[in-house]
Design an enzyme around this catalytic site. Structure first.
Site, PDB file in Angstrom:
ATOM      1  N   LYS A  39     -20.811 -20.810-126.317  1.00 21.40           N
ATOM      2  CA  LYS A  39     -19.623 -20.836-127.178  1.00 21.40           C
ATOM      3  C   LYS A  39     -19.894 -21.590-128.485  1.00 21.40           C
ATOM      4  CE  LYS A  39     -16.813 -19.166-123.869  1.00 21.40           C
ATOM      5  NZ  LYS A  39     -17.728 -18.999-122.717  1.00 21.40           N
TER       6      LYS A  39
HETATM    7  C1  PLP Z   1     -17.729 -18.025-121.763  1.00 21.17           C
HETATM    8  C2  PLP Z   1     -18.914 -17.940-120.907  1.00 21.17           C
HETATM    9  C3  PLP Z   1     -19.317 -16.728-120.348  1.00 21.17           C
HETATM   10  C4  PLP Z   1     -18.541 -15.454-120.547  1.00 21.17           C
HETATM   11  O1  PLP Z   1     -18.600 -15.003-121.870  1.00 21.17           O
HETATM   12  P1  PLP Z   1     -17.548 -13.907-122.408  1.00 21.17           P
HETATM   13  O2  PLP Z   1     -17.812 -13.792-123.847  1.00 21.17           O
HETATM   14  O3  PLP Z   1     -16.200 -14.486-122.111  1.00 21.17           O
HETATM   15  O4  PLP Z   1     -17.805 -12.654-121.645  1.00 21.17           O
HETATM   16  C5  PLP Z   1     -20.472 -16.718-119.589  1.00 21.17           C
HETATM   17  N1  PLP Z   1     -21.171 -17.847-119.362  1.00 21.17           N
HETATM   18  C6  PLP Z   1     -20.799 -19.029-119.872  1.00 21.17           C
HETATM   19  C7  PLP Z   1     -21.605 -20.236-119.558  1.00 21.17           C
HETATM   20  C8  PLP Z   1     -19.675 -19.122-120.666  1.00 21.17           C
HETATM   21  O5  PLP Z   1     -19.301 -20.301-121.174  1.00 21.17           O
END
Ligand code: PLP
Length: 523
Positions: free
Chosen positions: A110
């Site tokens: 993120k």
């Molecule tokens: C948010 C997240 C995901 C999922 O990603 P999306 O974009 O919501 O599909 C997978 N792994 C981790 C560690 C995340 O923080």
């Protein structure tokens, strides 16, 4: 470039799309067309570093932003990452690579977007001539919350409030969020699972009454959730960068296709890969990996999206999601951009919890996507085997992805004519979190040992793997949680008003915590 609502109600500039977050008709903003990147441009991008590549891709969409300003912002955002490359590609084996997206301030992917979003938002306000204070509301399944808090803390003219499902995030994630500093931040636990939490926050965004009331107070709502185009755009860049790294390290030549496997929750990360493909990046198949919450696997295989099912809490909490918001953007594309149809389906989804796509659409999805899922045992086994084979510890989310990627590659091999000796396309597995972010589960997977304490887990994992412990996780040990309150979904708007009126610095959290009876585990 203009942006359209997937439900047909709005057409806005890039800056407006980012400031507004979600379209006024409840739809998501999508680019009017996909800007193309030629192989000559790919060639030119080889010499660029990560921030330059990111700015190059971003400016294709956000041409109302100043290019030099974008470059500068990318430079500053990615300088907060540990190491000299924000998105390094690591070779595991012939044809198998891991794209590490966890070197940012909160150790999850993120950060790739949320270190940049504050700039995109503030600059967006400047471009649009907006003078109001911005209030960011975030529903998080764990990782977005902390990344957004870090990105926005102490930002001028912006307040941020994060809601997470109580008992739906890992201890480490909770500690990360609740220890955040800054005089413009607030964090609140919400009773229920992530979908309850996200739905309650969406209700605030979709209420004209609330919005009018806030406007009167000089406050404009915005979102840092992955539905915001400002989240999606920076994610497109790392697919380009991974591809370019494969070229510059001599693994492939420009034009050759590459497959990606993405551990998926809200469908934001993998959608960015699909956008990269639409822009002309030679992407073959996108493998959508799910945990036991496998609604996307069923959808991609059958064309029926059906929320009537159990919700499981797993070791990969950031993927414990039933309603994947960003899927709406894919539906829009594969329907031939039929906004009326998308509107109808999304209404069906919120009323009846189900919709179906046509056979023709399902075929189009299948051309770009493959889907698979794993249960907890299979994930643990994969993490263990992978560590034995490569000495590389996968986090629990990446463990899901690796297991599904291996399944996909064996299926491809099995389908191939035995006389056909051409190798499969290279597979890049996207790693979304540092194993140290989920230390107990990772340690359990690698050794079978249960430790009660996250920091003990970190220490043992460090001894076992010799992988460097990220500084920001190590330091958490000595921090006291600042936010402790828990609320019901129906009370979120009230909490928002309280935050705006009373401000932060723990006042809200402490005040509410005292007024309420302590939460009972059995509820
Ligand atoms: C948010 C997240 C995901 C999922 O990603 P999306 O974009 O919501 O599909 C997978 N792994 C981790 C560690 C995340 O923080």
């Amino acid at each position: 470039m203009y942006f359209l609502s997937t439900r047909g109600g709005q057409k806005v500039t890039g800056a407006q799309a980012i400031v507004q977050g979600i379209a006024s008709d409840g739809g998501l903003f999508v680019p009017e067309t996909f800007p193309k990147v030629s192989s000559q441009e790919l060639n030119d991008m080889l010499a660029m570093n990560y921030p330059e590549r990111a700015a190059y891709v971003l400016h294709k969409y956000l041409d109302d932003y100043d290019y030099a300003g974008l470059k500068d912002a990318c430079e500053r955002a990615y300088s907060q990452f540990e190491g000299n490359d924000a998105a390094p590609l690591v070779k595991m084996d012939k044809g198998l690579y891991i794209l590490e997206l966890f070197h940012g301030p909160t150790c999850a992917f993120k950060d790739m977007a949320l270190t940049l979003l504050p700039y995109l938002l503030r600059e967006g306000c400047n471009i649009c001539g907006i003078k109001e204070e911005i209030l960011i509301l975030v529903a998080t399944s764990g990782d977005t919350g902390k990344a957004a808090l870090e990105g926005f803390k102490d930002a001028d003219g912006i307040k941020i409030m994060v809601f997470y499902p109580d008992d739906g995030v890992s201890k480490m994630q909770k500690l990360q969020m609740c220890t955040t500093g800054g005089n413009n931040t607030n964090v609140l636990a919400v009773r229920g699972n992530f979908d309850d939490c996200q739905t309650a926050v969406k209700r605030i965004f979709n209420s004209n009454e609330y919005k009018a009331e806030l406007k009167e107070k000089g406050v404009l709502l915005s979102s840092a959730n992955s539905i915001n185009f400002g989240r999606l755009a920076p994610q497109i860049a790392y697919y380009f960068s991974a591809y370019l790294d494969l070229v510059s390290s001599g693994q492939i030549e420009i034009g050759q296709t590459v497959d990606f496997t993405v551990p998926t929750g809200n469908f934001g990360n993998i959608l960015a890969a699909y956008y990269a493909k639409q822009m002309g990046l030679p992407v073959g198949r996108l493998v959508c990996a799910s945990n036991k919450n496998n609604i996307l696997t069923d959808f991609i295989k059958t064309g029926r999206y059906d929320c009537h099912r159990n919700f499981y809490k797993t070791m990969s909490p950031s993927m414990d999601i039933l309603i994947s918001s960003n899927l709406e953007r894919l539906l829009f594309e594969i329907s031939g951009r039929d906004a009326a149809l998308i509107k109808e389906r999304m209404e069906n989804l919120s009323r009846n919890g189900v919709y179906m796509v046509t056979t023709e659409e399902l075929k189009r999805i299948g051309e770009s996507f493959y889907a698979g899922c794993t249960n907890e045992e299979q994930t643990v086994e994969c993490m263990y085997d992978f560590f034995c084979e490569y000495g590389y510890p996968l986090d629990t989310h990446t463990g899901v992805a690796m297991n599904v990627a291996e399944g996909y590659m064996s299926a491809c091999k099995a389908e191939k004519d035995p006389k056909d000796k051409t190798p499969l396309p290279p597979m890049v597995v996207v790693s979304t979190a540092s194993p140290y972010k989920f230390p107990q589960d990772v340690l359990y997977a690698l050794t079978g040992n249960d430790v009660k304490d996250s920091f003990k887990g970190i220490k043992r994992l460090n001894l076992l793997t010799a992988m460097k412990v990220p500084k920001n996780l190590q330091e958490l040990r000595y921090k006291e949680p600042r936010f402790k309150a828990v609320a019901d979904t129906k009370d979120l708007y009230r909490e928002v008003l309280h935050f705006l009126e009373v401000g932060t610095d723990g006042i809200v959290a402490e005040g509410t915590a005292k007024k309420r009876a302590p939460r009972k585990k059995a509820e």
